[in-house]
Design a protein around this motif. Structure first.
Motif, mmCIF file in Angstrom:
data_model
loop_
_atom_site.group_PDB
_atom_site.id
_atom_site.type_symbol
_atom_site.label_atom_id
_atom_site.label_comp_id
_atom_site.label_asym_id
_atom_site.label_seq_id
_atom_site.Cartn_x
_atom_site.Cartn_y
_atom_site.Cartn_z
ATOM 1 N N ARG A 1 -9.504 1.603 -14.334
ATOM 2 C CA ARG A 1 -9.070 3.008 -14.148
ATOM 3 C C ARG A 1 -7.572 3.139 -14.388
ATOM 4 O O ARG A 1 -7.096 4.126 -14.924
ATOM 5 C CB ARG A 1 -9.391 3.476 -12.707
ATOM 6 C CG ARG A 1 -10.887 3.664 -12.455
ATOM 7 C CD ARG A 1 -11.131 4.009 -10.989
ATOM 8 N NE ARG A 1 -10.545 5.278 -10.587
ATOM 9 C CZ ARG A 1 -10.029 5.528 -9.378
ATOM 10 N NH1 ARG A 1 -10.015 4.596 -8.445
ATOM 11 N NH2 ARG A 1 -9.515 6.699 -9.089
ATOM 12 N N ILE A 2 -6.820 2.095 -13.979
ATOM 13 C CA ILE A 2 -5.361 2.159 -14.176
ATOM 14 C C ILE A 2 -5.032 2.121 -15.659
ATOM 15 O O ILE A 2 -4.223 2.901 -16.155
ATOM 16 C CB ILE A 2 -4.679 0.988 -13.404
ATOM 17 C CG1 ILE A 2 -4.970 1.119 -11.903
ATOM 18 C CG2 ILE A 2 -3.188 0.965 -13.687
ATOM 19 C CD1 ILE A 2 -4.496 -0.045 -11.055
ATOM 20 N N THR B 1 -2.707 2.060 -7.876
ATOM 21 C CA THR B 1 -4.182 2.018 -7.879
ATOM 22 C C THR B 1 -4.674 3.034 -8.912
ATOM 23 O O THR B 1 -3.876 3.817 -9.467
ATOM 24 C CB THR B 1 -4.760 2.430 -6.509
ATOM 25 O OG1 THR B 1 -4.341 3.783 -6.263
ATOM 26 C CG2 THR B 1 -4.318 1.530 -5.386
ATOM 27 N N GLY B 2 -5.965 3.047 -9.092
ATOM 28 C CA GLY B 2 -6.554 4.027 -9.999
ATOM 29 C C GLY B 2 -6.287 5.460 -9.546
ATOM 30 O O GLY B 2 -6.259 6.380 -10.358
ATOM 31 N N ASP B 3 -6.068 5.650 -8.246
ATOM 32 C CA ASP B 3 -5.791 7.001 -7.746
ATOM 33 C C ASP B 3 -4.350 7.433 -8.015
ATOM 34 O O ASP B 3 -4.090 8.592 -8.324
ATOM 35 C CB ASP B 3 -6.028 7.077 -6.226
ATOM 36 C CG ASP B 3 -7.506 6.976 -5.880
ATOM 37 O OD1 ASP B 3 -8.332 7.275 -6.777
ATOM 38 O OD2 ASP B 3 -7.823 6.577 -4.749
ATOM 39 N N ASP C 1 -0.699 10.195 -11.990
ATOM 40 C CA ASP C 1 0.525 10.972 -11.730
ATOM 41 C C ASP C 1 1.772 10.192 -12.136
ATOM 42 O O ASP C 1 2.699 10.742 -12.732
ATOM 43 C CB ASP C 1 0.647 11.298 -10.240
ATOM 44 C CG ASP C 1 -0.205 12.489 -9.869
ATOM 45 O OD1 ASP C 1 -0.772 13.113 -10.790
ATOM 46 O OD2 ASP C 1 -0.318 12.773 -8.657
ATOM 47 N N LEU C 2 1.788 8.892 -11.806
ATOM 48 C CA LEU C 2 2.965 8.070 -12.127
ATOM 49 C C LEU C 2 3.134 7.966 -13.644
ATOM 50 O O LEU C 2 4.233 8.144 -14.185
ATOM 51 C CB LEU C 2 2.805 6.667 -11.534
ATOM 52 C CG LEU C 2 2.937 6.562 -10.021
ATOM 53 C CD1 LEU C 2 2.298 5.273 -9.506
ATOM 54 C CD2 LEU C 2 4.413 6.629 -9.613
ATOM 55 N N GLY D 1 0.819 -1.220 0.000
ATOM 56 C CA GLY D 1 0.000 0.000 0.000
ATOM 57 C C GLY D 1 0.849 1.265 0.000
ATOM 58 O O GLY D 1 0.327 2.379 -0.057
ATOM 59 N N LYS D 2 2.202 1.109 0.053
ATOM 60 C CA LYS D 2 3.089 2.293 0.022
ATOM 61 C C LYS D 2 3.575 2.495 -1.406
ATOM 62 O O LYS D 2 4.450 1.752 -1.873
ATOM 63 C CB LYS D 2 4.342 2.034 0.861
ATOM 64 C CG LYS D 2 4.151 2.203 2.317
ATOM 65 C CD LYS D 2 5.518 2.117 2.995
ATOM 66 C CE LYS D 2 5.382 1.462 4.344
ATOM 67 N NZ LYS D 2 6.573 0.782 4.795
ATOM 68 N N VAL D 3 3.049 3.465 -2.091
ATOM 69 C CA VAL D 3 3.460 3.711 -3.481
ATOM 70 C C VAL D 3 4.674 4.630 -3.481
ATOM 71 O O VAL D 3 4.745 5.559 -2.676
ATOM 72 C CB VAL D 3 2.334 4.439 -4.268
ATOM 73 C CG1 VAL D 3 2.555 4.340 -5.767
ATOM 74 C CG2 VAL D 3 0.987 3.914 -3.883
ATOM 75 N N ALA D 4 5.620 4.378 -4.396
ATOM 76 C CA ALA D 4 6.724 5.333 -4.544
ATOM 77 C C ALA D 4 6.139 6.654 -5.024
ATOM 78 O O ALA D 4 5.119 6.664 -5.722
ATOM 79 C CB ALA D 4 7.727 4.798 -5.568
ATOM 80 N N THR D 5 6.777 7.751 -4.677
ATOM 81 C CA THR D 5 6.297 9.024 -5.227
ATOM 82 C C THR D 5 6.628 9.048 -6.712
ATOM 83 O O THR D 5 7.513 8.314 -7.174
ATOM 84 C CB THR D 5 6.992 10.236 -4.567
ATOM 85 O OG1 THR D 5 8.394 10.174 -4.871
ATOM 86 C CG2 THR D 5 6.783 10.227 -3.056
ATOM 87 N N LYS D 6 5.956 9.913 -7.444
ATOM 88 C CA LYS D 6 6.226 9.967 -8.879
ATOM 89 C C LYS D 6 7.677 10.386 -9.132
ATOM 90 O O LYS D 6 8.316 9.922 -10.067
ATOM 91 C CB LYS D 6 5.224 10.858 -9.608
ATOM 92 C CG LYS D 6 5.158 12.314 -9.181
ATOM 93 C CD LYS D 6 4.005 12.991 -9.930
ATOM 94 C CE LYS D 6 4.039 14.497 -9.935
ATOM 95 N NZ LYS D 6 3.933 15.187 -8.680
#
Ligand code: PEP
Length: 247
Positions: A243-244, A214-216, A220-221, A174-179
């Motif tokens: 969504r992705i 995720t779709g959210d 940005d990525l 659940g921890k996404v890297a920042t863009k």
């Protein structure tokens, strides 16, 4: 312009009959011809997945294969078995394979070479642990993984490879890297490919980000210059995958 590619890694989920239901649900949600959409399903699901997606934009991939043609390797799957069943892609060197099944950069390289022999498109995974990131050796580590994975390939083959940059600390957490973090490493990977295979290969090769997408988080990525799509685990089993893909 590199065509975007979004692949779902179903991991060890879905029996063939469950896979059929999920595919039926996802087909209308991922219908987008501007993106290569790949479902990397468990090997036992490949025949039904190929059949159910044959008139769609979805392509089917495997999650692993062995690096020999055939023989006494109980439990393994040969590349021509995947090809004959209709798979077009194969994930190689996922961090879960490295962690639980003792895959190394050397076996990854053997598998990549063998995938090309059989006309399968490899999605090669790389990525650092949290400790490696904290020690400041992420780029060095990932570039070493990639250099070994690509040993012996021609620049034309390298242009066709898909690299999935997947920080291990981001997978399934659940921890996404920042863009910015993801872009920094994907740009470094492209730079390293430029050194070993030249401009044409580096500019053509597609690099995905993977790790709790995720779709959210996808828009940005995927807007970053060196990120050409994603390798998606958990969210590939849900309607959110639509969504992705459309991000
Ligand atoms: C993966 O398995 O490659 C992956 C990125 O998983 P998740 O999206 O669940 O983090």
């Amino acid at each position: 312009m590199r065509k975007r590619i979004v692949a779902g890694n179903w991991k060890m989920n879905k029996t063939p009959s469950e896979a059929a239901l999920l595919i039926g649900e996802l087909i209308p949600l991922v219908n987008n011809d501007n993106v290569d959409v790949v479902f990397c399903v468990p090997a036992i699901d490949i025949p039904c997945a190929v059949e159910l997606t044959k008139d769609t934009n979805i392509r089917i991939g495997a999650q692993n294969m062995y690096f020999e043609d055939k023989g006494a390797f109980t439990g393994e799957i040969a590349p021509d078995m995947l090809k004959d069943a209709g798979a077009e892609y194969v994930i190689i060197g996922h961090s879960e394979r490295r962690q639980y099944f003792a895959e190394t950069d050397e076996t990854v390289n053997k598998k990549v070479l063998k995938a090309f022999e059989y006309g399968l498109k490899p999605i090669i995974c790389c990525g650092e642990t949290l400790t490696q990131r904290e020690q400041g050796i992420t780029i060095e580590w990932v570039c070493m993984q990639i250099k070994i994975a690509l040993l012996g390939l021609t620049p034309e083959q390298i242009a066709d490879v898909i690299i999935a940059y997947e920080p291990i600390w981001a997978i399934g957490t659940g921890k996404v890297a920042t863009k910015e973090q993801a872009q920094e490493v994907c740009a470094a990977i492209r730079g390293c490919v430029r050194e070993i295979a030249g401009d044409a290969a580096a500019d053509a090769m597609r690099i995905q980000y993977g790790g709790s997408v995720t779709g959210d988080s996808a828009p940005d990525l995927f807007a970053m210059e060196d990120i050409d799509g994603g390798l998606v685990g958990g969210a590939s089993l849900k309607p959110d995958f639509g969504r992705i893909v459309n991000a």
